[in-house]
Design a protein around this motif. Sequence first.
Motif, PDB file in Angstrom:
ATOM      1  N   SER A 183       3.017  13.039   1.449  1.00  0.00           N
ATOM      2  CA  SER A 183       2.419  12.611   2.348  1.00  0.00           C
ATOM      3  C   SER A 183       3.199  11.811   3.564  1.00  0.00           C
ATOM      4  O   SER A 183       4.117  11.406   3.510  1.00  0.00           O
ATOM      5  CB  SER A 183       1.573  11.440   1.689  1.00  0.00           C
ATOM      6  N   VAL A 184       2.476  12.061   4.931  1.00  0.00           N
ATOM      7  CA  VAL A 184       3.046  11.591   6.086  1.00  0.00           C
ATOM      8  C   VAL A 184       2.057  10.765   6.762  1.00  0.00           C
ATOM      9  O   VAL A 184       0.922  11.191   6.966  1.00  0.00           O
ATOM     10  CB  VAL A 184       3.497  12.531   6.908  1.00  0.00           C
ATOM     11  N   VAL A 220       0.912  -1.241   0.063  1.00  0.00           N
ATOM     12  CA  VAL A 220       0.065   0.092   0.080  1.00  0.00           C
ATOM     13  C   VAL A 220       0.984   1.150  -0.025  1.00  0.00           C
ATOM     14  O   VAL A 220       1.929   1.221   0.596  1.00  0.00           O
ATOM     15  CB  VAL A 220      -1.056  -0.068   1.114  1.00  0.00           C
ATOM     16  N   SER A 221       0.228   2.247  -0.607  1.00  0.00           N
ATOM     17  CA  SER A 221       0.903   3.541  -0.546  1.00  0.00           C
ATOM     18  C   SER A 221       0.940   4.176   0.883  1.00  0.00           C
ATOM     19  O   SER A 221      -0.066   3.644   1.660  1.00  0.00           O
ATOM     20  CB  SER A 221       0.353   4.463  -1.650  1.00  0.00           C
ATOM     21  N   VAL A 222       1.525   5.243   0.917  1.00  0.00           N
ATOM     22  CA  VAL A 222       1.347   6.157   2.325  1.00  0.00           C
ATOM     23  C   VAL A 222       0.131   6.593   2.586  1.00  0.00           C
ATOM     24  O   VAL A 222      -0.668   6.764   3.497  1.00  0.00           O
ATOM     25  CB  VAL A 222       2.291   7.242   2.208  1.00  0.00           C
ATOM     26  N   PHE A 248       5.342   9.931 -10.610  1.00  0.00           N
ATOM     27  CA  PHE A 248       6.045   8.932  -9.856  1.00  0.00           C
ATOM     28  C   PHE A 248       6.092   9.124  -8.543  1.00  0.00           C
ATOM     29  O   PHE A 248       5.800  10.213  -7.860  1.00  0.00           O
ATOM     30  CB  PHE A 248       7.630   9.661 -10.362  1.00  0.00           C
ATOM     31  N   GLU A 249       6.091   7.953  -7.561  1.00  0.00           N
ATOM     32  CA  GLU A 249       5.771   7.998  -6.219  1.00  0.00           C
ATOM     33  C   GLU A 249       6.714   6.921  -5.458  1.00  0.00           C
ATOM     34  O   GLU A 249       7.190   5.902  -5.978  1.00  0.00           O
ATOM     35  CB  GLU A 249       4.536   7.727  -6.043  1.00  0.00           C
ATOM     36  N   VAL A 261       6.644  10.675  -1.247  1.00  0.00           N
ATOM     37  CA  VAL A 261       6.574  11.715  -2.141  1.00  0.00           C
ATOM     38  C   VAL A 261       6.046  11.511  -3.269  1.00  0.00           C
ATOM     39  O   VAL A 261       6.214  10.445  -3.959  1.00  0.00           O
ATOM     40  CB  VAL A 261       7.970  12.361  -2.647  1.00  0.00           C
ATOM     41  N   THR A 262       4.924  12.386  -4.026  1.00  0.00           N
ATOM     42  CA  THR A 262       4.383  12.149  -5.470  1.00  0.00           C
ATOM     43  C   THR A 262       4.450  13.137  -6.150  1.00  0.00           C
ATOM     44  O   THR A 262       4.346  14.317  -5.718  1.00  0.00           O
ATOM     45  CB  THR A 262       2.723  11.745  -5.029  1.00  0.00           C
TER      46      THR A 262
END
Length: 438
Positions: free
Chosen positions: A396-397, A43-45, A79-80, A425-426
């Motif tokens: 994102s955090v 999963v992404s942040v 890009f992430e 970071v996206t």
Amino acid sequence: MYKRINNIILTCLSIVAFATSASAQQGNAPFSALGVGTPVDPVSVRNKGMGYTGVGLASYGHSNLLNPATMTYNNLTLFEIGMYTEQRTLVAENQMQEDYGGGLSYLTFAFPVSQKWTMGFGFKPITVVNYKFAQTDTLSIPVNGQMTPAKYYGIENEGSGGINQVYFSNAFRVTKGLSVGLELGYNIGIIERVSKTQLLDGSSDFRSARGIRLNYRGFTYKPGVYYSHHFGAKEKGSRLNFGATYQFEQQLNVKRLEDIQTRSTTDLVLNRDTIMLDQSQYATMPAELAVGISYELVGKLAIAVDFKQQKWSDFVDYDGVPIDANGDKVLADSYKIGIGFEYTPDYLSASSYMKRITWRGGFSYGETPYIAYEQRIKEYVVTGGIEFPMGFSSLSVSGEYGWLSSPIQTVTSFEERHYQLNIGVTINDRWFVRRRIN
């Protein structure tokens, strides 16, 4: 544009190199000694901050590693990259141990090929192995026809490594609101296990050890579907969304290297005798079903609910089905239920940056694949997150607190909990566009 691409590639290589060196510093997780380690949710942040949900929730400006069909909503080149750091605390029989670690969570790149076709590829971990625990036992010898305790010896068990995946995805918009996708993954990883034995009376300056090195390779396939129905005005209104994925049961090739070692008391390997080399076998990875549903107030609020099940009872490793000393399976089918939300006060606000910040929260509950004392071990995770917009891109955090609950606590007073901080970071930009001059 090319200079920007080169800078991103160099940055990715640097981060991957750092993550490789940091992987040995993962928090100590004793249950990762079972099977191929602790399963990692891809999963992404953003999704982590929402309680690990997102199978049924697409986004125009974020990646979604849970469902390849949602990529059709990435109408810009994306890009992430995600990183994490964690603290893991183990408590057993009035003793406490704290471990720290961190590394690369994922790396993904996606871009639209046409209005109805999006392509992407990336990297993500599948399982993580990192454990270290010890026990003592008695060495008995025959005296007058009876076995009598003579000496005590200690056994230390250690393991490290895991399985990672390099994947390639394609998503297609079939009709308005309906998309399908397919993720092709190549799993690759090395798991090392060592069992060391030493007499505890100080009569020997050496310890014996048995080492096993397993090299996993193989493909996996995961199709996905996503449907969204819009209510109200095009740029406002609300949406009801549904998504589902299914990962087929797959066999991975396993090459096994096993040796017997002589080590010093400082753990220096003095001698090594190979007893098995490149013994090719197979491991059967379990099937996985995931479904999700979400409701959105466009640009303001999203609420998502997910369910995932993995058939770990069908898992077969290089030496067969994992069993305990009584011959019972140590892995069972697992499931997880998650609920999460995200809220943005006003993403179009020109007067207040604070109103464009997104807030997230969530909770997940499930049964892990592990069985202890014939009962299941349950996991609880509470998450929260915040996103800072930077034009089309964002930072994102998210943070989480999780703990394991099981009957093993009433037997040996065992407890495991962890704290994790995630940063993602996206970058969204318009690449590969043929410019037209009138």
